[in-house]
Design a protein around this motif. Structure first.
Motif, PDB file in Angstrom:
ATOM      1  N   UNK A  68       0.830  -1.209   0.000  1.00 30.25           N
ATOM      2  CA  UNK A  68       0.000   0.000   0.000  1.00 30.25           C
ATOM      3  C   UNK A  68       0.865   1.260   0.000  1.00 30.25           C
ATOM      4  N   UNK A  69       1.972   1.212   0.702  1.00 27.93           N
ATOM      5  CA  UNK A  69       2.858   2.367   0.719  1.00 27.93           C
ATOM      6  C   UNK A  69       3.393   2.701  -0.653  1.00 27.93           C
ATOM      7  N   UNK A  70       3.752   1.691  -1.412  1.00 23.46           N
ATOM      8  CA  UNK A  70       4.341   1.947  -2.714  1.00 23.46           C
ATOM      9  C   UNK A  70       3.341   2.415  -3.752  1.00 23.46           C
ATOM     10  N   UNK A  71       2.060   2.302  -3.460  1.00 23.24           N
ATOM     11  CA  UNK A  71       1.077   2.834  -4.392  1.00 23.24           C
ATOM     12  C   UNK A  71       1.069   4.355  -4.371  1.00 23.24           C
ATOM     13  N   UNK A  72       1.586   4.956  -3.293  1.00 24.39           N
ATOM     14  CA  UNK A  72       1.618   6.418  -3.168  1.00 24.39           C
ATOM     15  C   UNK A  72       0.247   7.013  -3.490  1.00 24.39           C
ATOM     16  N   UNK A  73      -0.795   6.387  -2.968  1.00 23.77           N
ATOM     17  CA  UNK A  73      -2.170   6.822  -3.230  1.00 23.77           C
ATOM     18  C   UNK A  73      -2.796   7.326  -1.939  1.00 23.77           C
ATOM     19  N   UNK A  74      -3.314   8.553  -1.916  1.00 26.32           N
ATOM     20  CA  UNK A  74      -3.922   9.086  -0.678  1.00 26.32           C
ATOM     21  C   UNK A  74      -5.034   8.200  -0.140  1.00 26.32           C
ATOM     22  N   UNK A  75      -5.717   7.437  -1.022  1.00 23.70           N
ATOM     23  CA  UNK A  75      -6.806   6.581  -0.552  1.00 23.70           C
ATOM     24  C   UNK A  75      -6.319   5.524   0.431  1.00 23.70           C
ATOM     25  N   UNK A  86      -0.136  12.119   6.449  1.00 18.50           N
ATOM     26  CA  UNK A  86       0.596  11.071   7.157  1.00 18.50           C
ATOM     27  C   UNK A  86       1.572  11.647   8.170  1.00 18.50           C
ATOM     28  N   UNK A  87       1.894  12.931   8.051  1.00 22.30           N
ATOM     29  CA  UNK A  87       2.903  13.523   8.941  1.00 22.30           C
ATOM     30  C   UNK A  87       2.449  13.528  10.394  1.00 22.30           C
ATOM     31  N   UNK A  88       1.178  13.808  10.655  1.00 19.63           N
ATOM     32  CA  UNK A  88       0.703  13.938  12.043  1.00 19.63           C
ATOM     33  C   UNK A  88       0.914  12.659  12.859  1.00 19.63           C
ATOM     34  N   UNK A  89       0.455  11.486  12.399  1.00 18.92           N
ATOM     35  CA  UNK A  89       0.704  10.286  13.208  1.00 18.92           C
ATOM     36  C   UNK A  89       2.190   9.941  13.302  1.00 18.92           C
ATOM     37  N   UNK A 137      -4.059   5.969   2.865  1.00 17.08           N
ATOM     38  CA  UNK A 137      -3.576   6.513   4.138  1.00 17.08           C
ATOM     39  C   UNK A 137      -4.409   6.031   5.311  1.00 17.08           C
ATOM     40  N   UNK A 138      -5.731   6.007   5.176  1.00 12.00           N
ATOM     41  CA  UNK A 138      -6.593   5.572   6.278  1.00 12.00           C
ATOM     42  C   UNK A 138      -6.293   4.154   6.721  1.00 12.00           C
ATOM     43  N   UNK A 139      -6.133   3.236   5.748  1.00 13.00           N
ATOM     44  CA  UNK A 139      -5.812   1.842   6.093  1.00 13.00           C
ATOM     45  C   UNK A 139      -4.465   1.760   6.801  1.00 13.00           C
ATOM     46  N   UNK A 140      -3.500   2.567   6.365  1.00 10.75           N
ATOM     47  CA  UNK A 140      -2.161   2.513   6.962  1.00 10.75           C
ATOM     48  C   UNK A 140      -2.165   3.078   8.388  1.00 10.75           C
ATOM     49  N   UNK A 141      -2.911   4.144   8.607  1.00  7.38           N
ATOM     50  CA  UNK A 141      -3.003   4.703   9.964  1.00  7.38           C
ATOM     51  C   UNK A 141      -3.650   3.682  10.901  1.00  7.38           C
ATOM     52  N   UNK A 181       5.425   2.637   5.155  1.00  4.21           N
ATOM     53  CA  UNK A 181       4.495   2.889   4.055  1.00  4.21           C
ATOM     54  C   UNK A 181       3.937   4.305   4.112  1.00  4.21           C
ATOM     55  N   UNK A 182       3.678   4.823   5.310  1.00  2.00           N
ATOM     56  CA  UNK A 182       3.197   6.204   5.422  1.00  2.00           C
ATOM     57  C   UNK A 182       4.235   7.188   4.907  1.00  2.00           C
ATOM     58  N   UNK A 183       5.497   6.889   5.126  1.00  2.00           N
ATOM     59  CA  UNK A 183       6.540   7.764   4.592  1.00  2.00           C
ATOM     60  C   UNK A 183       6.580   7.771   3.077  1.00  2.00           C
ATOM     61  N   UNK A 184       6.186   6.657   2.477  1.00  3.44           N
ATOM     62  CA  UNK A 184       6.182   6.547   1.016  1.00  3.44           C
ATOM     63  C   UNK A 184       4.899   7.067   0.383  1.00  3.44           C
ATOM     64  N   UNK A 185       3.949   7.467   1.199  1.00  5.28           N
ATOM     65  CA  UNK A 185       2.594   7.698   0.703  1.00  5.28           C
ATOM     66  C   UNK A 185       2.426   8.990  -0.084  1.00  5.28           C
ATOM     67  N   UNK A 186       3.368   9.923   0.028  1.00  4.88           N
ATOM     68  CA  UNK A 186       3.223  11.234  -0.626  1.00  4.88           C
ATOM     69  C   UNK A 186       2.031  12.021  -0.088  1.00  4.88           C
ATOM     70  N   UNK A 187       1.490  11.620   1.031  1.00  5.42           N
ATOM     71  CA  UNK A 187       0.291  12.259   1.578  1.00  5.42           C
ATOM     72  C   UNK A 187       0.671  13.078   2.809  1.00  5.42           C
TER      73      UNK A 187
END
Length: 588
Positions: free
Chosen positions: A107-114, A146-149, A116-120, A137-143
């Motif tokens: 999921x991280x490598x998809x770099x898709x904002x959709x 993801x910075x807050x968590x 982020x919720x699953x990863x959090x 994966x959150x670091x790879x997300x480009x979202x």
């Protein structure tokens, strides 16, 4: 954002083998992991340019290698990502933790904002490995969300293990947000925090290409608490910055008495494209002055302009001379380390750096090391010569001739593998015959992997069948991955059809996993649909489904990312956090 992350983390990957803690220069355990094969494993995707596999997107089974249109690529990309998100969301809730781990990575490598919720949500998983994968994966997300968590994990406001906090530091560096940089700076310069956390924060800071990040690193380098591990991390971080101003402190670190620091500094210097930043400004200024020469004016205005042009040209000439002098000194320092340093790792890394920034005299040094050097340096020298040939087209024929001479009589499997890779890097067409021979089933698995890499570098599409045969036959995971890398450059719809059949009908689990790996790297909608069906079938073994989940992420990765299986790593007492050594390396 993807291009920025790829560029920065690729540099970190180049340097990641140097993130060692304070160890004695004579301790064999300190240098046991410094091998050309390990270095190549951390850097091979850079040379293979696996992002270019988009060129063989197969919209239908009958499509060939013809370049698809931009609209077709965009449509296929959306469909691939949407399908992967749907299936991986199912995998992220699987009862087997190994499948959840793999799904989080993918999921991280998809770099898709959709995603982020699953990863959090995965940050609260009962399994530690799942939580660690979600952090990366959150670091790879480009979202930016993801910075807050991640900040909450890093500063300790959210309970986490020390390693998870270290991974959060690296992931914040990948995201590069302002809030993340503030949190990284606070940890990177904190004296009372664990060393491993501080080291990770320093590297994370370097991944943020920003003047404020560079100031944090400069302050940390002069701090009293800055030990060997911190200094090596700062060298890595300065390399990530790619700022010519960083070359001065790196030259100082190259003379450091601590071996791990010299290793980091050598590779950091090598990652700088020679003269790139200043030369661009020099060219622009020269063009500006040439345009000014043609300006029509008279009298005092003309005289003032001529005086201005003369002063500016003198300044440009001095800048060019100063830059040449600086690089000559740096290369002399690298040659000194490569030939005289007591530390094996520092010498090996200096050899690689000379391949990256060296001139003809440095190629002679590399060739001499390849012919007469100690065994564990010869592989580095071979690969460095291959890199050198890519930079100096005028000298490529000489380098190729040298590599061929050594290859004719070389018996060491380790050095033969390095020579194959080097000849592929140098684009030696004659290497294809040797590589095809070394793909044979009677060869060492590692040699078969490097043979496939060579064929991929050479673009030998006629060898696709032999490479596909080797992929289904080999059982060594590292060799299997490299064979898939090579196939990604030369395979097409025929191989996709073959792997789909094997994935669906073969009774051997390892063969199915090999077929899934091949499908992942070949990409295309046909490959993706086969991976989806396999992952959704809960009757398949959990381990196989986990590997297919990772393959699904690779197939949809739009940056040509490294293998995800090596992201989570344990604690190594001799080297500090393996995360520093591997996580950065595996996320570019």
């Amino acid at each position: 954002m993807g291009m920025r992350i790829r560029a920065f983390v690729a540099i970190a990957a180049w340097l990641a083998t140097t993130a060692a803690a304070q160890v004695a220069r004579t301790d064999p355990a300190a240098t046991a992991s410094v091998t050309w094969t390990r270095w190549w494993a951390l850097n091979e995707e850079r040379f293979l340019d696996l992002g270019a596999r988009q060129r063989i997107v197969t919209v239908t089974p009958s499509d060939s290698f013809g370049a698809p249109t931009a609209d077709t690529l965009a449509s296929v990309d959306r469909r691939r990502v949407d399908a992967a998100l749907r299936v991986l969301a199912i995998g992220s809730r699987d009862e087997h933790h190994s499948v959840r781990v793999a799904a989080s990575r993918a999921l991280g490598y998809l770099a898709a904002p959709q995603a982020t919720g699953d990863l959090v949500r995965a940050l609260g998983d009962d399994d530690l490995a799942v939580r660690e994968s979600a952090v990366v994966a959150l670091g790879l997300s480009d979202d930016p969300r993801a910075a807050e968590p991640l900040v909450a994990l890093l500063d300790g406001s959210r309970k986490a293990t020390l390693r998870v906090r270290a991974l959060a530091a690296l992931s914040l560096g990948l995201l590069g947000t302002a809030d993340g940089l503030d949190a990284l700076g606070a940890v990177a310069t904190a004296r009372d925090l664990p060393r491993d956390l501080r080291v990770s924060a320093l590297i994370g800071t370097g991944l943020v290409r920003d003047e404020a990040a560079r100031r944090v690193l400069e302050r940390a380098l002069d701090a009293r608490w800055c030990g060997a591990a911190e200094s090596a991390a700062i060298a890595i971080a300065l390399g990530c910055q790619r700022d010519p101003a960083a070359l001065k402190p790196l030259a100082r670190l190259l003379r450091d008495r601590r071996a791990s620091v010299r290793r980091a500094a050598a590779l950091a210097i090598g990652t700088f494209p020679r003269n790139a930043a200043l030369s661009r400004s020099l060219r622009a200024a020269r063009e500006h002055l040439d345009d000014a020469d043609d300006t029509e004016m008279g009298g005092r205005a003309r005289k003032r302009l001529e005086d201005y042009i003369a002063r500016e040209r003198a300044a440009l000439d001095k800048a060019r001379t100063d830059e040449a002098t600086r690089w000559a000194r740096l290369r002399a320092g690298l040659r000194r380390v490569a030939t005289k340093d007591a530390d094996h790792g520092a010498r090996a890394h200096a050899l690689i750096a000379l391949g990256q920034v060296g001139e003809r005299v440095d190629a002679n040094l590399l060739a001499g090391t390849l012919r007469r050097g100690r065994h564990d340096h010869r592989g580095f020298a071979a690969v460095a010569l291959g890199i050198f040939a890519r930079r100096h087209d005028a000298l490529r024929a000489d380098v190729v001739a040298e590599l061929r001479r050594v290859a004719r009589t070389e018996r060491s499997v380790d050095v033969r593998g390095a020579l194959l890779v080097a000849r592929g890097l140098a684009h030696d067409r004659g290497a294809a015959v040797d590589a095809i021979a070394d793909l044979g089933a009677d060869r060492e698995p590692s040699l078969r992997g490097y043979a496939a890499i060579t064929l991929g570098l050479l673009g030998e599409r006629r060898a696709a069948r032999q490479v596909a045969d080797a992929l289904l036959d080999v059982r060594d995971p590292d060799a299997q991955r490299r064979i898939a890398y090579g196939l990604a450059r030369i395979g097409g719809p025929r191989e996709v059809a073959r792997f789909r059949r094997a994935l669906g009908t073969d009774t051997d689990v390892q063969t199915r996993v090999a077929a899934a790996t091949g499908l992942a790297f070949l990409g295309g909608l046909d490959a993706l649909s086969a991976l989806e069906r396999f992952l959704a079938d809960e009757g398949q073994p959990a381990l196989a489904r986990a590997q297919v989940a990772e393959a699904l992420g690779l197939a949809n990765d739009r940056r040509g990312a490294a293998p995800l299986a090596r992201i989570t790593a344990g604690y190594d007492e001799a080297l500090g956090f393996a995360a520093v050594d591997r996580i950065v390396a595996m996320t570019w």
